[in-house]
Scaffold this active site. Structure first.
Site, PDB file in Angstrom:
ATOM      1  N   HIS A   1       0.876  -1.195   0.000  1.00  0.00           N
ATOM      2  CA  HIS A   1       0.000   0.000   0.000  1.00  0.00           C
ATOM      3  C   HIS A   1       0.902   1.230   0.000  1.00  0.00           C
ATOM      4  CE1 HIS A   1      -3.795   2.164   1.650  1.00  0.00           C
ATOM      5  NE2 HIS A   1      -2.903   3.094   1.332  1.00  0.00           N
TER       6      HIS A   1
ATOM      7  N   HIS B   1       1.604   5.355  -1.625  1.00  0.00           N
ATOM      8  CA  HIS B   1       1.223   6.550  -2.389  1.00  0.00           C
ATOM      9  C   HIS B   1       2.471   7.136  -3.023  1.00  0.00           C
ATOM     10  CE1 HIS B   1      -2.856   6.639  -0.717  1.00  0.00           C
ATOM     11  NE2 HIS B   1      -2.273   6.128   0.356  1.00  0.00           N
TER      12      HIS B   1
ATOM     13  N   LYS C   1      -9.323   0.141  -5.646  1.00  0.00           N
ATOM     14  CA  LYS C   1      -9.317   0.713  -4.301  1.00  0.00           C
ATOM     15  C   LYS C   1     -10.580   1.524  -4.056  1.00  0.00           C
ATOM     16  CE  LYS C   1      -7.671   2.215  -0.347  1.00  0.00           C
ATOM     17  NZ  LYS C   1      -6.569   3.150  -0.205  1.00  0.00           N
TER      18      LYS C   1
ATOM     19  N   HIS D   1     -10.482   1.358   1.911  1.00  0.00           N
ATOM     20  CA  HIS D   1     -10.207   2.281   3.019  1.00  0.00           C
ATOM     21  C   HIS D   1     -11.425   2.188   3.928  1.00  0.00           C
ATOM     22  CE1 HIS D   1      -8.393   6.045   4.774  1.00  0.00           C
ATOM     23  NE2 HIS D   1      -9.576   5.963   5.375  1.00  0.00           N
TER      24      HIS D   1
ATOM     25  N   HIS E   1      -4.663  -0.732   5.726  1.00  0.00           N
ATOM     26  CA  HIS E   1      -4.125  -0.052   6.916  1.00  0.00           C
ATOM     27  C   HIS E   1      -5.012  -0.204   8.148  1.00  0.00           C
ATOM     28  CE1 HIS E   1      -6.852   2.913   5.293  1.00  0.00           C
ATOM     29  NE2 HIS E   1      -5.999   3.379   4.406  1.00  0.00           N
TER      30      HIS E   1
ATOM     31  N   ASP F   1       1.557   2.482   3.479  1.00  0.00           N
ATOM     32  CA  ASP F   1       0.711   3.666   3.367  1.00  0.00           C
ATOM     33  C   ASP F   1       1.571   4.931   3.435  1.00  0.00           C
ATOM     34  OD1 ASP F   1      -1.569   5.158   2.986  1.00  0.00           O
ATOM     35  OD2 ASP F   1      -2.182   5.093   5.081  1.00  0.00           O
TER      36      ASP F   1
HETATM   37  C1  NCD Z   1      -3.279   8.991   2.372  1.00  0.00           C
HETATM   38  C2  NCD Z   1      -2.836  10.053   1.370  1.00  0.00           C
HETATM   39  O1  NCD Z   1      -2.297  11.090   1.794  1.00  0.00           O
HETATM   40  O2  NCD Z   1      -3.008   9.834   0.177  1.00  0.00           O
HETATM   41  N1  NCD Z   1      -3.325   9.597   3.682  1.00  0.00           N
HETATM   42  C3  NCD Z   1      -3.290   8.945   4.873  1.00  0.00           C
HETATM   43  O3  NCD Z   1      -3.426   9.609   5.900  1.00  0.00           O
HETATM   44  N2  NCD Z   1      -3.116   7.637   4.955  1.00  0.00           N
HETATM   45  C4  NCD Z   1      -4.584   8.414   1.952  1.00  0.00           C
HETATM   46  C5  NCD Z   1      -5.024   7.191   2.728  1.00  0.00           C
HETATM   47  O4  NCD Z   1      -4.515   6.094   2.524  1.00  0.00           O
HETATM   48  O5  NCD Z   1      -5.911   7.329   3.580  1.00  0.00           O
HETATM   49 ZN    ZN Z   2      -3.187   5.040   1.764  1.00  0.00          ZN
END
Ligand code: NCD
Ligand code: ZN
Length: 334
Positions: free
Chosen positions: A12, A14, A94, A131, A165, A237
């Site tokens: 996971h 970003h 997702k 999520h 998460h 995450d």
């Molecule tokens: C994530 C993001 O910034 O894209 N933020 C987070 O707090 N985890 C998005 C997510 O996975 O909720």
């Molecule tokens: Zn995330």
């Protein structure tokens, strides 16, 4: 002391886009053999054209490293025809409840409306990544969402559903109740509680969704990870935001952990006498649950001090990692 991990995976992640992608993607590619890349861009990754273009940008940003991006689509209603053509290029889809987190405004407003697409995903063997938070009181959002997982796991018994998460002891328990449920857990949720975020001075770089919970939740997550619970996978995450978006009166949600994740995990597992479980937690479970054969890549971690940079900078962007400025006792052997 050393440990060599075979093809560690971040289930996971970003990676963002443009200049931030160029800054952060190499940091993941230096540690991991592959990662599940989240689609919450603006606009979201929700078509063959945007998926292919984004994958190309990710590949360009990680050029020179062995790194497999497992691409995901942003959940919306898709037709059978659309999914059939997208199937070969995606790892999963997702689902974000509308407004639950960063860039999720276009998410799902009512789960019921999403079930037609889920039926097609079940038939095609496309995993659903979720999520899982309600719109309730912030500490209760995950707990309140668990009935949705129960409903979906029962309604679509052949659909692989990943609770992303997870942050609560109750979610850990749910893993054992349904064959088709699995989960990812982040680094920060194995280590911190709400006290670390807001119990003393407010720590914006530890603020994320879902918010870190109680000590008993953290302990349940940690025990499951240390045992390499067969339904649990590492998913950082890691969610970079520029400093100005974190150190602000409205702080963006997301903790940036990509460059420190493996060394901190090695430290955590070693301190609990569980180093031999790390391989399954960071790769083996994911490969088995999702039938993955990641590229061969060996990452050796050594018990050797490393001082975490205060900030990662480049391409006109900057981002503060978790444990900025601290010395950690494991590092990646170059
Ligand atoms: C994530 C993001 O910034 O894209 N933020 C987070 O707090 N985890 C998005 C997510 O996975 O909720
Ligand atoms: Zn995330």
């Amino acid at each position: 002391m050393e440990i060599t991990l075979d093809s560690p995976l971040d289930m996971h992640l970003h990676l963002r886009d443009s200049q931030m992608l160029k800054l952060v993607a190499p940091l993941s590619a230096q540690s991991f053999a592959g990662a599940v890349v989240m689609p919450n861009l603006v606009p979201p990754v929700n078509s063959a054209a945007s998926l292919h273009a984004y994958r190309n940008r990710v590949e360009e940003a990680t050029k020179g490293e062995i790194f497999q991006p497992y691409m995901t689509l942003f959940f919306q209603s898709y037709t059978e025809q659309e999914l059939a053509s997208l199937r070969p290029d995606i790892f999963g889809i997702k689902l974000y409840p509308a407004g639950a987190t960063t860039n999720s405004e276009g998410g799902v407003k009512a789960i019921h409306d999403a079930e037609g697409t889920m039926k097609i995903m079940e038939e095609m063997g496309i995993p659903l990544l979720v999520h899982g938070e309600s719109h309730g009181f912030v500490m209760d959002r995950e707990e309140e969402f668990l009935h949705v997982y129960r409903h979906l796991a029962t309604a679509f018994p052949k659909l692989t559903i990943c609770m992303e998460h997870i942050t609560t002891a109750s979610a850990v328990q749910l893993l054992d109740e349904f064959e088709n449920l699995c989960a990812t857990v982040t680094l920060q949720h194995l280590i911190i509680t709400l006290d670390d975020v807001a119990g003393g001075m407010l720590r914006p770089h530890l603020f994320c969704k879902p918010i870190a919970k109680r000590p008993e939740d953290r302990d349940a997550l940690l025990q499951a990870a240390l045992a390499a619970h067969p339904k649990l996978m590492f998913g950082s995450d890691s969610a970079p935001h520029p400093i100005h978006a974190k150190e602000a009166c409205g702080c963006a949600a997301g903790v940036f952990t990509a460059p420190i994740a493996l060394p901190v995990l090695a430290d955590l597992f070693e301190r609990h006498g569980a180093l031999e479980k790390l391989q399954d937690f960071v790769s083996g479970n994911a490969c088995r649950l999702h039938h993955l054969t990641p590229p061969v890549k060996h990452i050796t971690l050594a018990k050797k001090d490393m001082t975490v940079p205060d900030v990662y900078e480049g391409y006109g962007k900057n981002v503060v990692p978790m444990k900025a400025g601290e010395t950690i006792s494991w590092s990646i052997r170059s």
